[in-house]
Enzyme design. Sequence first.
Site, PDB file in Angstrom:
ATOM      1  N   THR A 171      39.111  23.891  48.973  1.00 54.41           N
ATOM      2  CA  THR A 171      38.237  24.939  48.459  1.00 54.41           C
ATOM      3  C   THR A 171      38.358  26.140  49.388  1.00 54.41           C
ATOM      4  O   THR A 171      38.882  26.032  50.495  1.00 54.41           O
ATOM      5  CB  THR A 171      36.781  24.446  48.336  1.00 54.41           C
ATOM      6  OG1 THR A 171      35.982  25.441  47.676  1.00 54.41           O
ATOM      7  CG2 THR A 171      36.175  24.123  49.687  1.00 54.41           C
ATOM      8  N   HIS A 183      36.078  46.960  39.378  1.00 59.26           N
ATOM      9  CA  HIS A 183      35.717  46.073  40.486  1.00 59.26           C
ATOM     10  C   HIS A 183      37.007  45.521  41.066  1.00 59.26           C
ATOM     11  O   HIS A 183      38.102  45.806  40.577  1.00 59.26           O
ATOM     12  CB  HIS A 183      34.791  44.937  40.031  1.00 59.26           C
ATOM     13  CG  HIS A 183      35.257  44.235  38.789  1.00 59.26           C
ATOM     14  ND1 HIS A 183      36.190  43.230  38.815  1.00 59.26           N
ATOM     15  CD2 HIS A 183      34.929  44.404  37.482  1.00 59.26           C
ATOM     16  CE1 HIS A 183      36.413  42.803  37.568  1.00 59.26           C
ATOM     17  NE2 HIS A 183      35.670  43.502  36.742  1.00 59.26           N
TER      18      HIS A 183
END
Length: 544
Positions: free
Chosen positions: A504, A11
Amino acid sequence: MKVLGINALFHDPAAALVVDGVTVAAAEEERFSRRKHGHRPVPFAAWELPELAARWCLAEAGLEPTDLDAVTYSYDPDRARPADALGLHDPWDHLRQTYAREAPGFLATALPGLDPAVVRFVPHHVAHAASGALASPYDATDVLVLDGRGECASHLAGRYEGGALTVHASQDLPHSMGLLYEELTDHLGFLRSSDEFKVMAMASYGTPRFLPEIRDLVRTDGRGGFVTERVDWPSLAKRLAPGEEWTQDHADLAATVQLRLEEVLLELAGWLRGRTGGDRLTLAGGVALNCVANTRLYAESGYDDVWVQPAAGDAGTALGSALHVAAQEGDVLQPMPGADLGRGWSDEELETWLRTAQVPYERPADVAVEVAECLAADGVVAWFQGRSEFGPRALGHRSLLAHPGRAANLERLNDVKGREQFRPVAPMVRAEKAAEIFSRGPLPSPYMLFVHDVHPEWRDRIPAVVHVDGTARVQTVDAATEPLVARMLEAFEHRTGVPVVINTSLNTIGRPMVDDPRDALECFGSAPVTLLAIGPFVVRRRAL
């Protein structure tokens, strides 16, 4: 040496370019394809070559495929055992190994002109180890790698000196701390190989009351390895469907496995340090993204320094494999210059995007001051500056920013992003101010890969970034390397008395982090964000 590194098997497909020992560019394919972690509906579709990322890396350096001395692939099919001998019962393993063997041909097709003969396989965990140790500021360091799996192992413990790796221990599959954590992630209704950080966040809401059972099943072996026996998860807490409400049992189970992971890592680090006598440790592999465990290693392992590369997961093996081969060929390697190794745009290019999008925009005298004023007034800012980050953390280049002094801003930002409300947001702080507010974890901490205790007198002043357990995942900002971010933080402190801003990632649920100007404009247009700061320009939310 001009070396292009490739990760393309499990991945997080990614590419990285190292030229004469210098890391020039690195990027994950998801930033181009907009498929998070490279996931697709069927398992084998994650085995995609990072064609777009690789082409961009070459273009960034002005190179053609024919210019490359080597292309490295962070999996060696000759190291793999037959699929049915791994003990994982993975129906795709035989195809995965076949895919890897055919990689030189696939790469030559994806990068026309490339000679397949320059493709070199690098063992997966060696690539992980190199991504930490050879990118670190250390000439000599111990290294621990833990992840889900490589060719036939899940762990490597070793030491780098003079660019050469000595392996002291490894752990054969099927025993794997990474796969154990993945299984729990799946049991709790989250996406494995993607959402493990949610389990880490949930653990803070629980108590480790299942520890006796888990300690019996998960234990070190005294030889630098460990055993992970099968856990009967439903006997401890019922399986959750995606989106189903979790209970205290689930939080307690997360807390138990998190604590056992920390204990095992401490035992492995202690064993390694006993073998080498080393005083520095680098970490790599997906488990190294567990910032709570990293902090325990820093605080309790006996090492003076612990360093974690910001793309410690599989994406980082693209960089590690390239560094490994460059070192083998005699290049003098330079430490990783920072996480901002992805795409960037000039002011002129950004203004062209804004004009094409036909959005009203301004060019204030100082975008940092303009953003600080918006944040001080409790606005939410989409911050798009410089080159994008390599790795899963937003580090001041593709960020959502907000005021940490408003407790409601945690829920507000989680709503903006469409995230679960138990998940924390992180503080960004100027490096020279950090020790006044945070303790226990290492400082400086530029890559947001450790947690720190928040001093009690500050918890009520920055409540939005204080997790339920009184900690915060801190990013420190050095004005020498991040002058614009530092200036914004200084201007915010001047207006509020608080030297901290919420940081964030700039994305919404299920989508990769924003990377190019189109992504930024689309995110700003679809999310309740007050201001987009894109290069020296700002775009304001129109009043309804």
